[in-house]
Scaffold this active site. Structure first.
Site, short mmCIF file in Angstrom:
data_model
loop_
_atom_site.label_atom_id
_atom_site.label_comp_id
_atom_site.label_asym_id
_atom_site.label_seq_id
_atom_site.Cartn_x
_atom_site.Cartn_y
_atom_site.Cartn_z
CG HIS A 262 48.36 47.00 45.28
ND1 HIS A 262 47.40 47.42 46.16
CD2 HIS A 262 49.33 47.98 45.32
CE1 HIS A 262 47.75 48.58 46.70
NE2 HIS A 262 48.92 48.94 46.20
CG HIS A 301 43.15 43.97 52.95
ND1 HIS A 301 44.06 44.55 53.79
CD2 HIS A 301 43.04 44.78 51.87
CE1 HIS A 301 44.48 45.68 53.24
NE2 HIS A 301 43.88 45.84 52.09
CG ASP A 357 40.40 46.10 44.47
OD1 ASP A 357 40.25 47.22 43.98
OD2 ASP A 357 41.45 45.72 45.01
N1 CMC Z 1 40.81 33.47 47.75
C1 CMC Z 1 41.06 32.27 48.30
N2 CMC Z 1 41.91 32.08 49.32
C2 CMC Z 1 42.53 33.14 49.81
C3 CMC Z 1 42.32 34.44 49.29
C4 CMC Z 1 41.41 34.57 48.23
N3 CMC Z 1 41.16 35.77 47.71
N4 CMC Z 1 43.08 35.32 49.96
C5 CMC Z 1 43.75 34.62 50.87
N5 CMC Z 1 43.42 33.30 50.78
C6 CMC Z 1 43.89 32.20 51.63
C7 CMC Z 1 45.30 31.80 51.26
O1 CMC Z 1 45.32 30.78 50.30
C8 CMC Z 1 45.85 31.37 52.59
O2 CMC Z 1 45.33 30.09 52.87
P1 CMC Z 1 46.26 28.98 53.60
O3 CMC Z 1 46.52 29.54 54.97
O4 CMC Z 1 45.45 27.74 53.59
O5 CMC Z 1 47.51 28.89 52.77
C9 CMC Z 1 45.20 32.34 53.58
O6 CMC Z 1 43.97 32.72 52.97
C10 CMC Z 1 46.04 33.57 53.88
O7 CMC Z 1 46.32 34.22 52.63
P2 CMC Z 1 47.69 34.94 52.28
O8 CMC Z 1 47.93 34.83 50.81
O9 CMC Z 1 48.76 34.50 53.21
O10 CMC Z 1 47.31 36.44 52.64
P3 CMC Z 1 48.17 37.72 52.26
O11 CMC Z 1 47.99 38.66 53.37
O12 CMC Z 1 49.57 37.35 51.89
O13 CMC Z 1 47.48 38.23 50.93
C11 CMC Z 1 45.94 39.29 49.49
C12 CMC Z 1 46.51 39.24 50.91
C13 CMC Z 1 45.04 40.52 49.38
C14 CMC Z 1 47.08 39.43 48.48
C15 CMC Z 1 45.13 37.98 49.25
O14 CMC Z 1 44.04 37.91 50.16
C16 CMC Z 1 44.62 37.89 47.81
O15 CMC Z 1 45.35 37.41 46.94
N6 CMC Z 1 43.36 38.35 47.54
C17 CMC Z 1 42.85 38.35 46.19
C18 CMC Z 1 43.40 39.57 45.46
C19 CMC Z 1 42.75 40.85 45.92
O16 CMC Z 1 41.53 40.94 46.06
N7 CMC Z 1 43.59 41.88 46.11
C20 CMC Z 1 43.12 43.21 46.50
C21 CMC Z 1 43.53 43.57 47.88
S1 CMC Z 1 42.65 45.00 48.49
C22 CMC Z 1 43.21 46.29 47.51
C23 CMC Z 1 44.52 46.73 47.94
O17 CMC Z 1 44.62 47.35 49.03
O18 CMC Z 1 45.47 46.50 47.19
#
Ligand code: CMC
Length: 421
Positions: A262, A301, A357
């Site tokens: 986050h 996201h 970010d």
């Molecule tokens: N790098 C590589 N792969 C990713 C990433 C990433 N940053 N984000 C998502 N994926 C992949 C993930 O592995 C999954 O692939 P598969 O379907 O093959 O398993 C797919 O994309 C869907 O991801 P998810 O984890 O189910 O998505 P989520 O909605 O649960 O998570 C997130 C959202 C923001 C936590 C995630 O994208 C992430 O970890 N990003 C990196 C951390 C980050 O930048 N966070 C800041 C978010 S914006 C600020 C805020 O509002 O907090």
């Protein structure tokens, strides 16, 4: 078109029609039909736990609006206190309302010296400033016990003003504590971002931040001010739903923001860029991401499946800052990462774009903030949003948050004496 869904319980053949209202369906009808069958929704990704009028996000179109106003217009024309007022009260203030609001926020920036000294002195010199901020905010609840009277609107306003006013003072104090620098008192003559920058960086009384840097700080605070039911806002609402006072609820928001998925992501992005180290390493880093060895921080996201509009604005602001200060050497690596990722099937098929970010950390670093302060800056910006949601929730007199679970543990078993295990 019939705006409803029909659910049938195939065990009994009974059905229920549930109207779709404002894009949602009421869980009460589901509960009536299905009794003890719970909707399994990890991460609450498909659950609207509340209705809200604070921020509207269209993740497919890459749209963010505060109270109906597009984020791009607010970033261009508004001040941070004006945006805070808009978020909390729902309308842009008149000139007189804004003057009074700014006056109040300016007057409440001080933190009792005994409290500030004692609470920070308890920490080790290298404590993470988010730990200090969280503890400071939670500690303020003991200082303002009247804040527990959450159903009195005047009392709520007083605490909202205090929190928006004191967050920068707490944040700057946390930084100066970690540096061993004397605390700098807030100057009432300055606007909100200038006052904060001076509390952070002034040492001999002659620090005047460049107007371009003040502008960048203003924009960053505005862009972070709200984002619907994100993790930290939900944490604030969960704690607030037990009728805890707002300091305690906002401390919970800070705690949730701290995590690297986050608000901690901006810090993680700069660490990632530093580890990649050079433009030439970008391709092999991306290959590692695709093998699932690590994540591309600052990408992806839960809601945006398109370019995050905040990332777009921050990218522009970053160039403005670098024109004054000189380019952050990590920028080239970030630009190449973005270019490679946006052309790569892995990221395209998963609709992963830069989020807020991805570029914000580069600006913070250029402004002179150490990486461990980045999430603290996010927290200052998000405070009006947390408070707007908390205020809205209290006004709605909403129910206490209490989700269900699908129990998958052991069935009933009898206690085994130690000697028999
Ligand atoms: N790098 C590589 N792969 C990713 C990433 C990433 N940053 N984000 C998502 N994926 C992949 C993930 O592995 C999954 O692939 P598969 O379907 O093959 O398993 C797919 O994309 C869907 O991801 P998810 O984890 O189910 O998505 P989520 O909605 O649960 O998570 C997130 C959202 C923001 C936590 C995630 O994208 C992430 O970890 N990003 C990196 C951390 C980050 O930048 N966070 C800041 C978010 S914006 C600020 C805020 O509002 O907090």
């Amino acid at each position: 078109m019939n705006e409803s869904v029909t659910i049938t319980d195939n065990r009994t053949g009974r059905s229920v029609d549930i109207p779709i209202v404002d894009g949602g369906v009421d869980s009460a009808a589901w509960r009536k039909l299905l009794g003890n069958v719970w909707f399994h929704d990890p991460g609450l990704a498909t659950t609207a736990a509340t209705s809200s009028s604070v921020a509207e996000i269209d993740g497919d179109a890459g749209i963010l609006r505060y109270r109906g106003y597009p984020i791009e217009q607010l970033a261009e024309h508004s001040t941070f206190p004006e945006v805070a007022y808009l978020l909390v009260y729902g309308e842009l203030p008149s000139e007189a309302q804004l003057d009074e609001w700014v006056y109040e926020i300016t007057r409440h920036t001080f933190i009792h010296e005994n409290f500030r000294r004692r609470i920070f002195d308890a920490f080790h010199y290298d404590a993470h400033p988010m730990g200090l901020l969280m503890s400071g905010v939670a500690g303020l609840s003991t200082f303002y016990p009247e804040a527990k009277d959450i159903f009195d609107p005047d009392n709520r306003r007083a605490q909202i003003v205090r929190l928006i006013a004191k967050m920068p003072t707490l944040a700057a104090s946390a930084y100066r504590f970690s540096k061993g620098l004397p605390f700098m008192f807030p100057d009432n003559a300055d606007d909100y971002p200038t006052r904060f920058l001076k509390m952070m960086f002034d040492v001999g009384g002659d620090y005047e931040p460049d107007p371009a840097l003040v502008q960048a700080m203003r924009i960053l605070f505005i862009l972070h001010a709200d984002h619907g039911q994100n993790c930290s806002t939900t944490a604030t609402r969960v704690v607030g739903s037990s009728h805890a006072d707002p300091y305690t609820a906002i401390a919970a928001g800070c705690a949730a923001l701290y995590g690297p998925l986050h608000g901690g992501a901006n810090e993680a992005v700069v660490n990632m860029l530093s580890e990649i180290g050079s433009y030439d390493e970008v391709d092999s880093f991306i290959a590692g991401v695709k093998r699932g060895e690590y994540r591309l921080m600052g990408f992806g996201h839960r809601v945006y499946k398109n370019y995050d509009p905040r990332a777009m604005l921050i990218k522009t602001a970053a160039h403005d800052v670098f024109n004054v200060i000189g380019k952050n050497p990590l920028l080239d690596i970030a630009l190449k990462l973005e270019e490679v990722a946006l052309a790569d099937e892995y990221f395209v098929s998963r609709r992963l774009y830069p989020n807020v970010d991805f570029y914000s950390g580069l600006i913070y670093q250029a402004l002179g903030f150490p990486t461990n302060m980045f999430t603290v800056l996010f927290a200052i910006g998000r405070t009006p949003g947390w408070l707007a949601h908390w205020n809205e929730m209290v006004e709605q007199d909403s129910r206490i948050y209490r989700p269900r679970q699908i129990y998958k543990g052991a069935p009933k078993r009898d206690y085994i004496p130690m000697a028999e295990r």
